[in-house]
Design an enzyme around this catalytic site. Structure first.
Site, mmCIF file in Angstrom:
data_model
loop_
_atom_site.group_PDB
_atom_site.id
_atom_site.type_symbol
_atom_site.label_atom_id
_atom_site.label_comp_id
_atom_site.label_asym_id
_atom_site.label_seq_id
_atom_site.Cartn_x
_atom_site.Cartn_y
_atom_site.Cartn_z
ATOM 1 N N SER A 1 0.834 -1.214 0.000
ATOM 2 C CA SER A 1 0.000 0.000 0.000
ATOM 3 C C SER A 1 0.868 1.263 0.000
ATOM 4 C CB SER A 1 -0.966 -0.002 1.184
ATOM 5 O OG SER A 1 -0.284 -0.271 2.363
ATOM 6 N N CYS B 1 4.012 -0.292 12.728
ATOM 7 C CA CYS B 1 2.637 -0.167 13.205
ATOM 8 C C CYS B 1 2.575 -0.724 14.629
ATOM 9 C CB CYS B 1 1.647 -0.858 12.270
ATOM 10 S SG CYS B 1 2.119 -2.502 11.750
HETATM 11 C C1 LIG Z 1 4.910 -4.064 8.026
HETATM 12 S S1 LIG Z 1 4.957 -5.114 6.667
HETATM 13 C C2 LIG Z 1 5.215 -3.978 5.377
HETATM 14 C C3 LIG Z 1 3.978 -3.314 4.922
HETATM 15 C C4 LIG Z 1 4.169 -2.547 3.642
HETATM 16 N N1 LIG Z 1 5.208 -1.549 3.777
HETATM 17 C C5 LIG Z 1 2.892 -1.877 3.183
HETATM 18 O O1 LIG Z 1 2.709 -0.692 3.394
HETATM 19 O O2 LIG Z 1 2.068 -2.559 2.568
HETATM 20 C C6 LIG Z 1 6.525 -5.843 6.825
HETATM 21 C C7 LIG Z 1 6.989 -6.636 5.619
HETATM 22 O O3 LIG Z 1 8.343 -6.956 5.881
HETATM 23 C C8 LIG Z 1 8.623 -8.196 5.276
HETATM 24 N N2 LIG Z 1 9.866 -8.684 5.920
HETATM 25 C C9 LIG Z 1 10.027 -9.374 7.049
HETATM 26 N N3 LIG Z 1 11.342 -9.577 7.289
HETATM 27 C C10 LIG Z 1 12.005 -8.974 6.282
HETATM 28 C C11 LIG Z 1 13.376 -8.850 5.937
HETATM 29 N N4 LIG Z 1 14.322 -9.355 6.714
HETATM 30 N N5 LIG Z 1 13.693 -8.203 4.811
HETATM 31 C C12 LIG Z 1 12.737 -7.692 3.995
HETATM 32 N N6 LIG Z 1 11.429 -7.795 4.270
HETATM 33 C C13 LIG Z 1 11.065 -8.408 5.396
HETATM 34 C C14 LIG Z 1 7.402 -9.011 5.523
HETATM 35 O O4 LIG Z 1 7.318 -10.057 4.563
HETATM 36 C C15 LIG Z 1 6.307 -7.954 5.380
HETATM 37 O O5 LIG Z 1 5.813 -7.993 4.079
#
Ligand SMILES: C[S@@+](CC[C@H](N)C(=O)[O-])C[C@H]1O[C@@H](n2cnc3c(N)ncnc32)[C@H](O)[C@@H]1O
Length: 743
Positions: A201, A341
């Site tokens: 998003s 968040c």
């Molecule tokens: C808070 S969500 C991100 C939401 C996104 N920014 C949005 O606005 O739709 C965190 C994301 O970090 C990813 N994630 C988790 N560990 C990670 C890593 N080590 N490197 C990159 N992405 C990672 C997860 O798969 C997840 O999609």
């Protein structure tokens, strides 16, 4: 960009479902059919899950931490935490004049009087603009989604939401999630990285901003202009391959040549080098890191049951690594936004403080308190205890020796003097009771000098690099939120030196298989395809189209992708192109015909990019009315002579092959006006080269009753010589013709 696609259907995705655990269908209470007894008096619980929005440990934790100034505020906080979230959405700013149409409809709906109560509180507005978001682009409605469906007075608004969401004219996004991109202050020439981007998003919001150019007027003022080809780019990265495909799908809806979807661990994201072997530090970077999500309990009530002290502590180390890597990749003078968040200081201020400590003065927090003044926010915290099941500790020194290995020193707040030096008050905390949202944390940082041991010192004309490539020992996936242990990190992840260049013949490696990375690299066009492009340019009369900005994925060059200069710069560097694990990039603009017999032009225009390429076409664009379009929807492969005489004549005179249909008319009177479609001129008839899902969505919107013979067929039939299989595949947004296989 623009009205590039006739209709943009939205595929339900598994990840969205996984993330949003709230399933209202399972939570119906009230009357026998689950609806409220009186449709004007609603109880929010009727529309929420059967989970008590309480957790004693959570409440004690946040009371002890002191996120609220007194008991009265705490009661407000808990009251809002126990309610479902309002629905919020953003209008897509790149849809040209259609934006006015959407806005007009929205204002009309907003003016309608409503007379309902939720939890005894009167609701008088169906929908209203979010006051802090500029230009009335973001809106909110406090009426629960399910109530919209059940109440006939509200049904029009529900139809508006479904329709424009399907068409890609609006994006449903939580209000607080819109904050980080606003503070990123994106410009059209920026090279941007969104480190943890899925489901996307914020990426789409940034992508829209990338297509806005600030034009300086003669009078010394500034105007914003929507441009279809920015020079900049955004690399949207995520560690989870499946989520990367969701991300690719979300971004494809915008049809931008400036997008790259990559699949790396953010903490090891590679520094890129341009065609001249110069490091490509980024102008803007978003680190919206994985977090405990305890600000999202209103959206994901399941989290009430799951929250533990370990939720935040277990992620602090990874969050710090990602933030550090982001700072290293940033250009001096560039801006970074760190966000979560979560409301937990160990995931927020503690990470920012540790980053600032590591940066040794090269990063600073930016005071953005004067920006978006209507956004109510609290300043960053200066002090907090670290609490886990072993106890409450004010300082690292208070932790018993035998427990120290469980808690990193960076979890603890700095001394009051140091906190002041670091200006932690410039961080922003948004709580649910401030403006009826989820909880969020945002820190805006600027790079003022090179980071200590700055990466990117690379010898020209050699593949040796002081840059870290992904170490096989750090290939783990997301750190568990349940672990209590946390290594104390003293070094950054960037100091490892590798002298192993990527294998020039890289196909699929064992490590890739483990990470499920099977994508072929994007490459510059080969000479024979460049030669073919001369025919394509001539066939469609392409004027000023940047053929040099086309990439393909394999030797067969089945599909050609249009990318911005910034993306091209990345791919031109052969070493980088293989190092960066690209899932997708750019805009699929041309697709090769195969098995179609002799064709003068080897490529047809892809529906994904038709809106972007049409302005370059001086040939093969025909103007259709809305009624002509409806005929195309109703009748399978209509004959030329079924159209009005003048159009029938134009079709007869047109050389067979792909052409573009542009709908004429005034936007406010004819909703389809300005839409463009890729189509095929056969021997005596025509058909659309548009996925069935998109056609169905448009048919629904225009109330077209299907008169076609075989309504269950997923393909158009054979009187014309191109047939489009209309189902989209699970993993990509591509469509394939029945006579072609996807690469
Ligand atoms: C808070 S969500 C991100 C939401 C996104 N920014 C949005 O606005 O739709 C965190 C994301 O970090 C990813 N994630 C988790 N560990 C990670 C890593 N080590 N490197 C990159 N992405 C990672 C997860 O798969 C997840 O999609």
């Amino acid at each position: 960009m623009g009205r590039g696609r006739g209709g943009k259907s939205k595929r339900k995705n598994r990840d969205e479902k996984k993330e949003n655990v709230w399933d209202p269908s399972k939570s119906q209470k009230g009357t026998a059919n689950g609806g409220p007894a009186n449709s004007n008096q609603l109880n929010s619980k009727t529309y929420w899950v059967d989970i008590e929005p309480r957790n004693e440990i959570y409440e004690n934790y946040y009371k002890t931490i002191g996120i609220c100034k007194d008991d009265t505020e705490w009661e407000q906080f808990m009251k809002f935490m126990g309610r479902p979230l309002p629905s919020t959405f953003r209008i897509n700013t790149t849809i040209g004049s259609l934006q006015d149409v959407v806005m007009d409809q929205l204002k009309e709906i907003a003016e309608q009087k409503v007379d309902i109560e939720i939890d005894g509180e009167p609701i008088t507005k169906m929908v209203e603009p979010i006051p802090w978001y500029p230009n009335q682009i973001a809106w909110r409605s406090s009426i629960p989604k399910k109530a919209l469906r059940k109440n006939p007075t509200l049904a029009k608004f529900q139809q508006f939401l479904v329709h424009h969401d399907n068409q890609g004219n609006l994006t449903r996004q939580e209000a607080v999630s819109m904050i980080p991109p606003l503070f990123l202050d994106v410009q059209s020439h920026h090279h941007i990285v969104d480190m943890c981007a899925a489901p996307g998003s914020k990426t789409t919001q940034i992508l829209e901003d990338l297509h806005v150019k600030i034009v300086h007027t003669k009078e010394g003022g500034q105007e914003k202009e929507i441009i279809s080809i920015p020079t900049g780019s955004i690399i949207a990265n995520d560690v989870d391959t499946n989520r990367c495909y969701t991300l690719a799908h979300q971004c494809a809806r915008l049809g931008s040549p400036g997008i790259v979807i990559s699949n790396h661990e953010a903490q090891n994201f590679p520094l890129l080098f341009d065609a001249d072997d110069k490091p490509m530090f980024v102008d803007r970077i978003l680190a919206d890191v994985p977090c405990s999500g305890d600000g999202t309990n209103r959206k994901n009530p399941e989290l009430w049951k799951k929250w533990t002290y370990a939720s935040g502590i277990g992620l602090h180390n990874l969050q710090t690594k990602i933030a550090t890597r982001a700072a290293q990749l940033l250009k001096v003078g560039g801006r970074m936004v760190y966000s979560t968040c979560s409301m937990n200081p160990v995931e927020n201020e503690a990470v920012v403080a540790e980053l600032l400590n590591r940066s040794q003065g090269s990063m600073r927090l930016v005071d953005v308190s004067a920006q978006y003044p209507q956004l109510i926010r609290a300043p960053g915290m200066y002090s907090w205890p670290v609490i886990d099941k072993e106890g409450t500790f004010q300082k690292f020194e208070d932790v018993p020796e035998n427990k120290k290995y469980k808690l990193a020193s960076s979890l603890f707040c700095p001394t009051p003097e140091r906190a002041q030096e670091l200006a932690l008050q410039h961080c922003m905390r948004v709580y649910p009771h401030f403006q009826d949202t989820g909880g969020f944390f945002i820190a805006v940082l600027e790079k003022v000098a090179d980071f200590p041991n700055q990466i990117g010192k690379r010898c020209k004309n050699t593949t040796e690099s002081t840059e870290t490539t992904e170490s096989t020992t750090t290939e783990s996936t997301t750190e568990s939120t349940t672990t209590e242990s946390n290594d104390s990190e003293t070094t950054t992840t960037s100091t490892t030196t590798t002298t192993t260049p990527p294998n020039p013949n890289r196909k699929i490696k064992a490590r890739d298989i483990r990470n499920k990375f099977f994508e072929e690299p994007f490459v510059l066009l080969k000479d024979d395809v460049k030669k073919e492009m001369e025919t394509v340019v001539n066939f469609y009369g392409l004027k000023n189209f940047p053929c040099d900005n086309l990439l393909s994925r394999s030797d067969k060059s089945q599909k050609l992708y249009w990318v911005t200069d910034s993306v091209l710069n990345i791919v031109k560097n052969d070493v980088v192109a293989r190092k960066l694990k690209i899932i997708n990039t750019g805009l699929k603009v041309f697709q090769r015909h195969t098995g179609l017999g002799h064709m003068d032009c080897p490529y047809r225009v892809s529906q994904d990019a038709v809106g972007s390429i049409e302005p370059f076409m001086t040939k093969r664009v025909l103007s259709f009315t809305h009624d002509d379009l409806v005929l195309l929807f109703k009748v399978e492969d209509p004959q030329f002579n079924q159209f009005p005489a003048e159009l029938a004549k134009q079709l007869t005179e047109l050389e067979p092959g792909c052409f573009v249909i542009k709908i004429s008319g005034n936007n406010r009177e004819t909703p389809s006006s300005g839409m463009v479609f890729s189509a095929w001129r056969g021997k005596t008839s025509i058909n659309l080269l548009v996925p069935k899902q998109e056609i169905d969505s448009l048919k629904g919107m225009y109330g077209v009753v299907d008169e076609k013979k075989d309504t269950t067929s997923t393909t158009t039939t054979a009187t014309t010589d191109a047939k489009v299989e209309s189902t989209t595949t699970e993993s990509t947004t591509e469509t394939t013709t029945t006579t072609e296989k996807s690469e």
